[in-house]
Structure formats: C-alpha cells, structure tokens
Design a protein around this motif. Structure first.
Motif, PDB file in Angstrom:
ATOM      1  N   LYS A  27       0.675  -1.032   0.492  1.00  0.00           N
ATOM      2  CA  LYS A  27      -0.112   0.063   0.247  1.00  0.00           C
ATOM      3  C   LYS A  27       0.993   1.069  -0.029  1.00  0.00           C
ATOM      4  O   LYS A  27       0.715   2.247   0.111  1.00  0.00           O
ATOM      5  N   GLY A  28       2.079   1.247   0.287  1.00  0.00           N
ATOM      6  CA  GLY A  28       3.256   2.732   0.137  1.00  0.00           C
ATOM      7  C   GLY A  28       3.362   2.770   1.512  1.00  0.00           C
ATOM      8  O   GLY A  28       4.434   3.900   1.449  1.00  0.00           O
ATOM      9  N   VAL A  29       3.027   1.761   2.517  1.00  0.00           N
ATOM     10  CA  VAL A  29       4.272   1.862   3.911  1.00  0.00           C
ATOM     11  C   VAL A  29       6.129   1.609   3.466  1.00  0.00           C
ATOM     12  O   VAL A  29       5.614   0.654   3.223  1.00  0.00           O
ATOM     13  N   PRO A  30       6.247   2.703   3.876  1.00  0.00           N
ATOM     14  CA  PRO A  30       7.708   2.058   4.166  1.00  0.00           C
ATOM     15  C   PRO A  30       8.010   1.286   4.797  1.00  0.00           C
ATOM     16  O   PRO A  30       7.651   1.396   6.103  1.00  0.00           O
ATOM     17  N   PRO A  31       9.133   0.314   3.989  1.00  0.00           N
ATOM     18  CA  PRO A  31       9.749  -0.689   5.338  1.00  0.00           C
ATOM     19  C   PRO A  31      10.290  -0.381   6.578  1.00  0.00           C
ATOM     20  O   PRO A  31      10.028  -0.853   7.867  1.00  0.00           O
ATOM     21  N   GLY A  32      10.849   0.656   6.206  1.00  0.00           N
ATOM     22  CA  GLY A  32      11.240   0.936   7.383  1.00  0.00           C
ATOM     23  C   GLY A  32      10.917   1.582   8.400  1.00  0.00           C
ATOM     24  O   GLY A  32      10.912   1.925   9.629  1.00  0.00           O
TER      25      GLY A  32
END
Length: 525
Positions: free
Chosen positions: A410-415
């Motif tokens: 969905k576009g949440v940065p993995p960091g």
C-alpha cells in the motif's frame, strides 16, 4: 495490546505456493525414507521466497538433517527455521535444536529469501543426492541455539528499534516494577519503552491510573536506584521510576501510549476535533511534573473505522487526521502508533488509509499476534502468531508476512514498520491432538485470564515441543499452548531484517523471564 484482553485480530494470505519440484530419496536398510519438496512461495521484482519441506515417509526416525543446493543466479539473503551457511554459490541449511528429529510420518520445513531469479539445483540431503539414495542420520554437530548470522537492517543493530511495552497495572498482582527492566539486563538492550496506557475520554488524553502512574511510593528494595521514596516528594509512582531508569540509561526513550483494547472507544470522539485532542495530549505528556520522563506519544487505536471492543465509523481518513494533528503539536517529539495486522480483503488495514498517515508517524507497530485464540472456544487449535500461512491454518489470511506484505504494498515504507512479538501464549483445554487443528472444549487455565499465559510460566509448565510457521506449540495433558520462544524469535528477527523493517516491538515486559530471555533473542545478544 489491551488492558483486559490482548485481542488484535490480524492477518492476510500470502501468494499461493506453487510446487516447483519434488525430489525423492530411496529407502535403505536402517535409513529413513525422505522426500524434499521445494516451493517458490513468493516472488517480486528483485527476488523471491522459497521453502523446502522434508517429509519422512519411512518407518525409521531421521535424526538430524542437512540440505544443500547450488544457486547459479542470485544469492540466498536470509533463512528461518534452519541454520544457514554458504560457500560460493552453494548454500547449506542445517536443522536447529528443536527441529532436528523427524519421526516416521513426520516432517520439517524451512524457508529462505533469495535475490535474482534463480532456482536451486544439485539438491543433497545429508550428503546424498536428492535425486535418489538413502538418507542416514547426519553426523554433523548442530548448534544448540538458532542464532542466525546478522544481516544489515536487523533489530539490535545501530539505528534499529527495539520497543517494549510496560503495563502500568503490572505493579499490582504481577509485582513487576520498573526496577525489573534493569535487573533483567533488558534496559541496555531496549531503544524505547512504551508506557501503557493513558485513557482517551471526552475527546481528550487523560491519565489512566494516577496511583500507579505518579502516586505509589517505592521502598529502597523496589526502587530502580535503591533509594526509597519519601511521602512528600513531588513525583512518585512509575513516572519517577522511569525518570531514574533514564538517568541510568541515557539513550533510552520513553513514550506514553494511549488507548489499547479497553480504552480505544474514545478515539472516535477525538477524531471529530483532532487539533483539540492533540493539544490536550501535548499538555498532559508535557506536564511540568513529568515532562522530562516522556519523549513522545503513542496511539493504540483498536481500530480506526472498524470494530474492536467497540465499533468506530469515523471513516478511512480519521486516523490520518489524528496523527497529523499530533505531529503538528508534538513537533520533533516522537509520534508512533500500534496498528492492526488484519490484512484480509476488506479487513482492518483496508478500513484505514495507513499509507497516507505514515508521513506523520515515526513508525508503526504492527500487532502481528493474536491471530487465533480460545475466544473460538472449540478451536481448531492454531498458533496465535504464525509468521506465514501453513497447510490447515483456520484462516489462511491471518499471518505476519501477509500483513507486512500488504502494508508495504500500500506504500508504507518498510523502515516505518516494526514487527510485533507477544511475550505470552494462547491456549485451549480439552485437546487430544498435538498437531494444530485439534478440537477443544474451551480456554486453557491462565494465571490472570483464561486462555492466556506468560512465557515465563509456559516455558516451565508446558514446554513447546514442535514448531509450525515460525512459532512454537506444545500439548501438556489436555492443554494446548502456542507461543514464541527464543529460537522462533530469532527466526522472526531474521525475517524483519530481510524485509528491511525498522525493528521489532513486544507486548509486554512482565511476560519475559527474570533474566530477559526473549528480549535477548530480539536484540541478537
């Protein structure tokens, strides 16, 4: 997480596994008859995920296994449920202390991530070609623990978060004090402590338990620094103890968490005026009496635009509006949130625009536990924190990897994603079957609540004997329990590193042993 019941329903299914090859090992006298099945379970632009399942269809036990293969294109970057080593393009996967023995009719599996587009070739099991031959027990020495090699981006390394929740009510029946964080040698391994919980009432942040928070006085024996409280000091309770702990460990940050399972009902009203809510929270967290104790705020809303203990209908943008207002008011202080891991189609992740809201938070703590439990009183039994789906899982969309995959998609940065670990087990009673999928008559008895028990208790009363999908389980009499152990946590730590996550967190500190076994596993120490 919750004050009464930690019931964070979660999950989503990974892509269906495609069986790419079956290699059969012929029987021999005194040797197990074994098959090794390879599956490419997921693929993406730069790599893929694979799994081998070793099945013993013979009448003899296989004691110890070591599987090797060559990967001509790309490289294996991480593994779980096996000890990984390599030499050039050859990769070796050896059993761990808990999955080395495969009884007749039993199986063991391990997984790995790889870069590129290659496929394993030249498979061998205990030195015998996987294309044919007998498989005797391995003669190699297997590590007694499964501490995997460190990888870039794993929790415990510089810049990675290791966040633990401290429950304020633990000072009562549990007798778990801030001092225990230091005596267990956990304080030096944690990067952040989330103090749970503050309340949400009337659209405002409110104190959850004033006595535990800042009124309870501590004797010298129970105090962090060995100095007892006096009746007239300006600040006592957990807040003063946390102040002392931070003085001893200057790098440790403390965040005040609001909501939780029981107190999330107030967020709907707060979302109607996010700016007023944020202002109230800032004034409470930065109250002059304890302003130096806290480094920010954590929101545990269970669940925005969805149902938890109560149902919320504030819409998919409400959560984002709330954290945006908090970010504006708190400035550079920490703003974090614990969020659902329900990645099923139309589930709780879909109900809220977490991707748009991610720009306003420092990180999300994904509650990747409580997928299954004895609220389904008759079962089927299932581990409450599976890393991935497995054959026979009651709901194939409920697993950690699916939640992480969906949030990243969905576009949440993995960091900005932290993987969650429960320091407790979920259990049923009236069970006769060891393998997951058995029927039950109700929740197993727990010390404080039916169906749930601390790891520090279960490791002695119902030791896990088997693993599935990256977590452990055991049957003791008629009680069936699942929980994470140091070994399974190391596997999840490896997974977090392979996914470039920002770290890990856990619920909650009092569930660990007095010497911090689980926190040590999370930190890689």
């Amino acid at each position: 997480m919750s004050r009464i019941r930690w019931h964070a329903i979660a999950g989503v299914a990974a892509a269906a596994a495609v069986v790419l090859g079956l290699v059969v090992v012929a029987p021999a006298s005194g040797a197990a008859t074994v098959t090794a099945t390879f599956e490419k379970t997921q693929s993406w632009d730069t790599g893929w995920e694979g799994r081998y399942t070793i099945r013993n269809s013979g009448s003899a036990e296989l004691s110890g296994w070591r599987l090797t293969f060559t990967l001509g294109s790309g490289s294996v970057t991480s593994a779980w449920d096996a000890q990984l080593s390599s030499s050039g393009t050859e990769y070796t996967f050896a059993n761990l202390s808990w999955n080395g023995t495969i009884p007749a009719g039993g199986s063991a599996s391990f997984g790995f991530n790889a870069s590129g587009t290659g496929t394993p070739t030249g498979c061998a099991l205990n030195g015998v070609s996987c294309d044919g031959g007998s498989v005797p027990p391995t003669t190699t020495t297997t590590p007694t623990t499964s501490n995997p090699p460190d990888e870039p981006g794993e929790p415990g390394e510089p810049g990675q978060k290791l966040v633990g929740y401290f429950a304020n009510w633990g000072v009562y029946d549990r007798h778990y004090y801030v001092k225990n964080i230091a005596t267990s040698r956990s304080a030096a391994k944690l990067t952040h402590i989330n103090y749970a919980f503050g309340n949400v009432q009337g659209g405002r942040c409110a104190v959850g338990d004033s006595y535990a928070d800042y009124e309870k006085t501590y004797s010298a024996a129970d105090s962090v620094d060995g100095v007892g409280d006096t009746w007239d000091q300006p600040l006592a309770g957990n807040f003063n103890q946390l102040r002392k702990l931070k003085k001893m460990y200057p790098g440790l940050k403390v965040i005040w968490s609001f909501g939780g399972w029981t107190w999330s009902g107030g967020f709907g009203e707060a979302a109607r005026n996010p700016e007023a809510f944020a202002d109230s929270c800032y004034k409470l967290v930065e109250d002059p009496r304890w302003a130096d104790v806290f480094d920010g705020i954590d929101i545990d809303w269970e669940y925005p635009n969805a149902c938890g203990l109560t149902c919320d209908t504030s819409g998919p943008k409400a959560f984002g509006n709330l954290v945006k207002a908090l970010r504006s008011r708190f400035g550079s202080n920490l703003v974090t949130a614990a969020i659902t891991a329900d990645a099923s189609s139309g589930g709780k992740i879909d109900a809220t625009d977490y991707a748009a809201a991610a720009q306003y938070v420092d990180w999300y703590m994904v509650m990747t536990y409580d997928f299954f439990g004895a609220w389904d009183t008759t079962g089927p039994t299932a581990p409450h924190s599976p890393l991935r789906a497995y054959d026979g899982i009651p709901n194939p969309s409920f697993n950690t990897d699916s939640a992480i995959t969906k949030l990243k998609g969905k576009g949440v940065p993995p960091g900005k994603l932290l993987l969650g670990i429960g320091f407790y087990g979920r259990g049923w009673t009236g069970v006769t079957q060891l393998a997951p999928g058995g029927r039950a008559t109700g929740p197993a008895r727990g010390t404080y609540e039916q169906g749930i028990e601390d790891y520090k208790v279960l490791k002695n009363t119902c030791r896990a004997t088997n693993t599935i999908a990256g977590t452990a389980y055991g049957l003791c009499g008629s009680d069936w329990w699942s929980y994470d152990t140091p070994d399974t946590i190391r596997g999840k730590r490896t997974y977090a590193g392979s996914q470039s996550l920002g770290g890990m967190f856990f619920w909650e500190l009092s569930g660990d042993t007095s010497d911090g076994e689980l926190i040590s596993a999370m930190s890689g120490s």
